[in-house]
Design a protein around this motif. Structure first.
Motif, PDB file in Angstrom:
ATOM      1  N   ASN A 112      19.414 -17.287  20.866  1.00 21.26           N
ATOM      2  CA  ASN A 112      18.432 -16.221  21.069  1.00 21.26           C
ATOM      3  C   ASN A 112      17.840 -15.679  19.774  1.00 21.26           C
ATOM      4  OD1 ASN A 112      18.951 -16.192  23.911  1.00 21.26           O
ATOM      5  ND2 ASN A 112      20.834 -15.054  23.499  1.00 21.26           N
ATOM      6  N   ARG A 113      18.377 -16.092  18.615  1.00 24.11           N
ATOM      7  CA  ARG A 113      17.982 -15.474  17.356  1.00 24.11           C
ATOM      8  C   ARG A 113      17.777 -16.557  16.301  1.00 24.11           C
ATOM      9  NH1 ARG A 113      23.014 -11.370  16.966  1.00 24.11           N
ATOM     10  NH2 ARG A 113      24.081 -13.342  17.435  1.00 24.11           N
ATOM     11  N   PRO A 114      16.556 -16.738  15.818  1.00 21.35           N
ATOM     12  CA  PRO A 114      16.310 -17.789  14.831  1.00 21.35           C
ATOM     13  C   PRO A 114      16.683 -17.361  13.423  1.00 21.35           C
ATOM     14  CG  PRO A 114      14.276 -16.648  15.317  1.00 21.35           C
ATOM     15  CD  PRO A 114      15.324 -16.048  16.227  1.00 21.35           C
ATOM     16  N   ALA A 115      16.826 -18.346  12.550  1.00 26.75           N
ATOM     17  CA  ALA A 115      16.990 -18.072  11.125  1.00 26.75           C
ATOM     18  C   ALA A 115      15.654 -17.587  10.563  1.00 26.75           C
ATOM     19  CB  ALA A 115      17.441 -19.329  10.396  1.00 26.75           C
ATOM     20  N   ILE A 116      15.714 -16.965   9.396  1.00 28.83           N
ATOM     21  CA  ILE A 116      14.502 -16.554   8.693  1.00 28.83           C
ATOM     22  C   ILE A 116      14.063 -17.725   7.811  1.00 28.83           C
ATOM     23  CG2 ILE A 116      13.460 -14.855   7.163  1.00 28.83           C
ATOM     24  CD1 ILE A 116      15.806 -12.987   7.842  1.00 28.83           C
ATOM     25  N   ARG A 117      12.904 -18.245   8.095  1.00 28.82           N
ATOM     26  CA  ARG A 117      12.411 -19.385   7.326  1.00 28.82           C
ATOM     27  C   ARG A 117      12.114 -18.978   5.882  1.00 28.82           C
ATOM     28  NH1 ARG A 117      14.230 -23.393  10.381  1.00 28.82           N
ATOM     29  NH2 ARG A 117      13.340 -23.379  12.485  1.00 28.82           N
ATOM     30  N   ASP A 118      12.228 -19.946   4.981  1.00 32.10           N
ATOM     31  CA  ASP A 118      11.893 -19.681   3.590  1.00 32.10           C
ATOM     32  C   ASP A 118      10.437 -19.234   3.494  1.00 32.10           C
ATOM     33  OD1 ASP A 118      12.126 -19.659   0.768  1.00 32.10           O
ATOM     34  OD2 ASP A 118      11.125 -21.610   0.699  1.00 32.10           O
ATOM     35  N   GLY A 119      10.206 -18.109   2.814  1.00 26.74           N
ATOM     36  CA  GLY A 119       8.875 -17.552   2.670  1.00 26.74           C
ATOM     37  C   GLY A 119       8.523 -16.546   3.740  1.00 26.74           C
ATOM     38  N   ALA A 120       9.346 -16.432   4.781  1.00 26.47           N
ATOM     39  CA  ALA A 120       9.081 -15.487   5.863  1.00 26.47           C
ATOM     40  C   ALA A 120       9.876 -14.205   5.655  1.00 26.47           C
ATOM     41  CB  ALA A 120       9.422 -16.120   7.209  1.00 26.47           C
ATOM     42  N   SER A 121       9.642 -13.237   6.531  1.00 25.13           N
ATOM     43  CA  SER A 121      10.339 -11.953   6.464  1.00 25.13           C
ATOM     44  C   SER A 121      10.781 -11.536   7.857  1.00 25.13           C
ATOM     45  CB  SER A 121       9.429 -10.870   5.877  1.00 25.13           C
ATOM     46  OG  SER A 121       9.047 -11.181   4.548  1.00 25.13           O
ATOM     47  N   ALA A 122      11.701 -10.588   7.911  1.00 27.06           N
ATOM     48  CA  ALA A 122      12.163 -10.008   9.170  1.00 27.06           C
ATOM     49  C   ALA A 122      12.346  -8.515   8.962  1.00 27.06           C
ATOM     50  CB  ALA A 122      13.466 -10.654   9.618  1.00 27.06           C
ATOM     51  N   SER A 123      12.162  -7.728  10.036  1.00 23.61           N
ATOM     52  CA  SER A 123      12.283  -6.275   9.954  1.00 23.61           C
ATOM     53  C   SER A 123      13.424  -5.791  10.834  1.00 23.61           C
ATOM     54  CB  SER A 123      10.977  -5.602  10.384  1.00 23.61           C
ATOM     55  OG  SER A 123       9.933  -5.931   9.488  1.00 23.61           O
ATOM     56  N   TYR A 124      14.078  -4.719  10.379  1.00 22.44           N
ATOM     57  CA  TYR A 124      15.226  -4.142  11.061  1.00 22.44           C
ATOM     58  C   TYR A 124      15.061  -2.633  11.110  1.00 22.44           C
ATOM     59  CZ  TYR A 124      17.043  -8.736   9.817  1.00 22.44           C
ATOM     60  OH  TYR A 124      17.206 -10.092   9.662  1.00 22.44           O
ATOM     61  N   ASP A 125      15.515  -2.035  12.218  1.00 23.10           N
ATOM     62  CA  ASP A 125      15.427  -0.586  12.345  1.00 23.10           C
ATOM     63  C   ASP A 125      16.466  -0.141  13.375  1.00 23.10           C
ATOM     64  OD1 ASP A 125      14.817   2.065  12.421  1.00 23.10           O
ATOM     65  OD2 ASP A 125      12.743   1.826  13.103  1.00 23.10           O
ATOM     66  N   TYR A 126      17.514   0.509  12.914  1.00 21.99           N
ATOM     67  CA  TYR A 126      18.547   1.017  13.819  1.00 21.99           C
ATOM     68  C   TYR A 126      19.298   2.153  13.141  1.00 21.99           C
ATOM     69  CZ  TYR A 126      21.730  -2.020  11.110  1.00 21.99           C
ATOM     70  OH  TYR A 126      22.437  -2.625  10.105  1.00 21.99           O
ATOM     71  N   ALA A 127      20.090   2.871  13.905  1.00 25.25           N
ATOM     72  CA  ALA A 127      20.884   3.979  13.372  1.00 25.25           C
ATOM     73  C   ALA A 127      22.044   3.415  12.568  1.00 25.25           C
ATOM     74  CB  ALA A 127      21.405   4.847  14.521  1.00 25.25           C
ATOM     75  N   ALA A 128      22.089   3.766  11.290  1.00 23.16           N
ATOM     76  CA  ALA A 128      23.103   3.211  10.395  1.00 23.16           C
ATOM     77  C   ALA A 128      24.467   3.837  10.650  1.00 23.16           C
ATOM     78  CB  ALA A 128      22.696   3.428   8.942  1.00 23.16           C
ATOM     79  N   ARG A 129      25.505   3.016  10.546  1.00 23.37           N
ATOM     80  CA  ARG A 129      26.879   3.492  10.675  1.00 23.37           C
ATOM     81  C   ARG A 129      27.406   3.858   9.293  1.00 23.37           C
ATOM     82  NH1 ARG A 129      31.054   2.316  14.606  1.00 23.37           N
ATOM     83  NH2 ARG A 129      33.098   2.860  13.730  1.00 23.37           N
ATOM     84  N   PRO A 130      27.926   5.099   9.104  1.00 26.23           N
ATOM     85  CA  PRO A 130      28.390   5.513   7.781  1.00 26.23           C
ATOM     86  C   PRO A 130      29.562   4.683   7.278  1.00 26.23           C
ATOM     87  CG  PRO A 130      28.108   7.414   9.232  1.00 26.23           C
ATOM     88  CD  PRO A 130      28.017   6.194  10.091  1.00 26.23           C
ATOM     89  N   GLY A 131      29.698   4.644   5.958  1.00 25.49           N
ATOM     90  CA  GLY A 131      30.875   4.027   5.356  1.00 25.49           C
ATOM     91  C   GLY A 131      30.544   2.970   4.327  1.00 25.49           C
ATOM     92  N   THR A 132      31.601   2.345   3.817  1.00 21.52           N
ATOM     93  CA  THR A 132      31.496   1.263   2.845  1.00 21.52           C
ATOM     94  C   THR A 132      31.424  -0.055   3.596  1.00 21.52           C
ATOM     95  OG1 THR A 132      32.750   2.509   1.200  1.00 21.52           O
ATOM     96  CG2 THR A 132      32.606   0.120   0.888  1.00 21.52           C
ATOM     97  N   HIS A 133      30.267  -0.695   3.539  1.00 22.90           N
ATOM     98  CA  HIS A 133      30.055  -1.953   4.240  1.00 22.90           C
ATOM     99  C   HIS A 133      29.428  -2.958   3.270  1.00 22.90           C
ATOM    100  CE1 HIS A 133      31.138   0.361   7.737  1.00 22.90           C
ATOM    101  NE2 HIS A 133      30.091   1.152   7.590  1.00 22.90           N
ATOM    102  N   TRP A 134      28.976  -4.086   3.785  1.00 24.03           N
ATOM    103  CA  TRP A 134      28.331  -5.060   2.913  1.00 24.03           C
ATOM    104  C   TRP A 134      27.434  -5.971   3.730  1.00 24.03           C
ATOM    105  CZ3 TRP A 134      30.615 -10.318   1.781  1.00 24.03           C
ATOM    106  CH2 TRP A 134      31.641 -10.659   2.674  1.00 24.03           C
ATOM    107  N   MET A 135      26.636  -6.765   3.056  1.00 26.75           N
ATOM    108  CA  MET A 135      25.721  -7.707   3.694  1.00 26.75           C
ATOM    109  C   MET A 135      25.977  -9.085   3.101  1.00 26.75           C
ATOM    110  SD  MET A 135      22.189  -6.488   1.755  1.00 26.75           S
ATOM    111  CE  MET A 135      22.440  -4.734   2.022  1.00 26.75           C
ATOM    112  N   HIS A 136      25.885 -10.099   3.955  1.00 27.71           N
ATOM    113  CA  HIS A 136      26.107 -11.456   3.452  1.00 27.71           C
ATOM    114  C   HIS A 136      25.476 -12.467   4.399  1.00 27.71           C
ATOM    115  CE1 HIS A 136      29.297 -12.404   6.435  1.00 27.71           C
ATOM    116  NE2 HIS A 136      29.691 -11.161   6.271  1.00 27.71           N
ATOM    117  N   SER A 137      25.210 -13.646   3.872  1.00 30.65           N
ATOM    118  CA  SER A 137      24.661 -14.721   4.685  1.00 30.65           C
ATOM    119  C   SER A 137      25.636 -15.105   5.787  1.00 30.65           C
ATOM    120  CB  SER A 137      24.369 -15.943   3.823  1.00 30.65           C
ATOM    121  OG  SER A 137      24.042 -17.063   4.642  1.00 30.65           O
ATOM    122  N   HIS A 138      25.069 -15.451   6.941  1.00 33.73           N
ATOM    123  CA  HIS A 138      25.880 -16.005   8.029  1.00 33.73           C
ATOM    124  C   HIS A 138      25.331 -17.362   8.433  1.00 33.73           C
ATOM    125  CE1 HIS A 138      29.137 -15.353  10.828  1.00 33.73           C
ATOM    126  NE2 HIS A 138      29.265 -14.118  10.392  1.00 33.73           N
TER     127      HIS A 138
END
Length: 510
Positions: A112-138
């Protein structure tokens, strides 16, 4: 993993002492309208960068803002409103580890969810959960090439606190192509697939890596220490494996102890360490040296303070540790010791005028195995509301170093049987480790509470990643309040890549 309908009160009132609902429902639309409609999106770019490690240059990935800042820090009440641009030279997807967004914004590729192609962009908007977190490739093995960055969401209490924040992101590092590294473990008998779930599900084959030099460390003798996370009786055995790979370096904020980051701090001041284990297959002992600290949060969720100077961290986990520096000042190394080995990395906190000495990247002796000493001592500040379990399940952690193939319930991802849940159900899972390695288990889209270790109930920490030691069991509970298809996997990237993953699927999702 099979879930069983149950009305047994596996979560007793004594084990779950809180009364608040832990995870409130979040908006389900991909781009939910908000009171902060005027908030300008933060731009993040996934790009290539050159990093020098031990005097040698290497091309790695980075996730940065236009001003060069790695990752993202959000203020209290600020939405996670991000425009993500892919300039990596290849397809990618970024998972917001520790966040509980609507399913389509989780940052995982599936049907249901494609990868982001090289040169493309994606947008996100949601209520952030507080705390120490991180982001990484999946996607594939990109995380091993340092496609990761901190993700910090502050609270009003954080801003009121009279303390200095120090973020430390840990990595294991190789100059080799990660695909070659994995092929060395598997004997080349596997081929990466970038299809369903997009994180390198693989088809297990027969292989022999006895001469591959992957450096699987065996359990060291136990080392006693209060709240240390060292080996304990029953969880450190002669045949226990601890490390899949001998890496070229271990990094703290992209630097080794040959040239560590030195951060200026105040005499008698208070420091909040926000530690993130972003290593792909290495667990660490956090050693505060001459300092004593208090663990005040794990995986972004507050806990009752636990005092010590040595704490264990599995892959994917986070620790918030509060320190008070001596009035006389000085230089204070904050070290991360590789599990079962002598290698270490870290940073140095130093007051003005303090002499900063040279530190070796090797300890005098190998560290022990991580265990659940810290986990057993943790108590959530806010527990799940007490209620009976609607569904119970048991997940066996299976696989081996020889052949190098990992699975859940003896099923590699792709041959797995997804588990079905309905919104509103209380779900209780017991992880049973039937392999010869410990595994940090991570569930997307939810935070769970640790409610039993080896069958003994208690009101433990709220987490998204929990370590399951060899021959051990860990039971977690959560409320099914975020519909979607959610990965459940080992956060050792190489284990996940060879099949140690399944899915939690809500009714109504194909």
């Amino acid at each position: 993993m099979a879930l069983t309908v149950s009305r047994r009160r596996l979560l007793t009132a004594s084990a779950l002492v809180g009364s608040a609902v832990l995870l409130p429902a979040l908006p389900r639309r991909a781009l939910a309208a908000s009171a902060t409609e005027s908030q300008t999106p933060v731009r993040l770019t996934v790009e290539r960068r050159v990093l020098e490690v031990k005097g040698k240059a290497a091309t790695m990935f980075g996730i940065r803002q236009p001003n060069g800042t790695a990752g993202l820090v959000l203020d209290p009440g600020q939405r996670f409103r991000v425009d993500l641009a892919n300039r990596a030279g290849e397809d990618t997807i970024i998972h917001w580890h520790g966040q509980t967004p609507p399913y389509v914004q989780d940052g995982v590729v599936d049907v249901n969810r494609p990868a982001i192609r090289d040169g493309a962009s994606a947008s996100y908007d949601y209520a952030a959960r507080p705390g120490t977190h991180w982001m990484h490739s999946h996607l594939g093995l990109q995380e091993q090439r340092l496609m990761a960055a901190p993700l910090i969401v502050r609270t009003d209490e954080d801003l009121r606190a009279d303390e200095q924040e120090v973020v430390i992101l840990l990595h294991d590092f190789t100059f080799r192509d990660p695909a070659d590294l994995l092929a060395g473990l598997t004997g080349g008998a596997m081929a990466m697939e970038h299809g369903a779930m997009g994180h390198g599900g693989m088809n297990a084959g027969t292989m022999d890596h006895s001469a591959m030099g992957h450096g699987a460390a065996k359990a060291a003798p136990p080392v006693g220490h209060s709240m240390s996370g060292h080996a304990m009786a029953g969880h450190s055995m002669p045949g226990m494996d601890m490390n899949d790979v001998e890496y070229d370096a271990y990094l703290a904020n992209d630097r080794t102890l040959d040239d560590p980051e030195v951060l200026r701090v105040e005499r008698g001041g208070r420091v909040r360490l926000r530690l993130i284990n972003g290593a792909t297959s290495t667990a660490f002992h956090i050693d505060l040296g001459a300092l004593t600290g208090q663990v005040i949060a794990v995986d972004g969720s507050p806990v009752q303070p636990v005092t010590g100077n040595r704490f264990g961290m599995a892959m994917g986990q986070r620790l918030d540790i509060r320190l008070t520096l001596p009035a006389e000042g000085g230089a204070f190394p904050i070290l991360a010791l590789r599990e079962g080995a002598a290698e270490r990395t870290g940073i140095i906190l130093a007051t003005a005028g303090a002499a900063v000495g040279k530190l070796s990247g090797l300890s005098m002796a190998a560290s022990g195995a991580l265990d659940l000493a810290l986990e057993r001592s943790l108590t959530a500040v806010t527990s799940l509301a007490a209620r009976p379990a609607d569904l119970t399940g048991r997940v066996r952690l299976t696989g081996s170093m020889t052949p190098y193939a990992w699975s859940l319930d003896d099923r590699a991802f792709g041959t797995h049987a997804p588990s079905r849940v309905s919104p509103g159900q209380r779900v209780v899972l017991t992880f049973e480790n039937a392999s010869d390695m410990s595994h940090p288990m991570h569930l997307h889209g939810h935070h769970f509470q640790v409610v039993a270790i080896d069958g003994r109930p208690f009101a433990g920490a709220v987490r998204d990643t929990v370590l399951v030691p060899v021959n051990g069991t860990v039971t977690v509970a959560f409320d099914a309040d975020n519909p979607g298809r959610w990965p459940l996997h080992c956060h050792n990237l190489l284990h996940m890549a060879t099949g140690m993953m399944t899915e939690l699927v809500y009714d109504g999702y194909a």
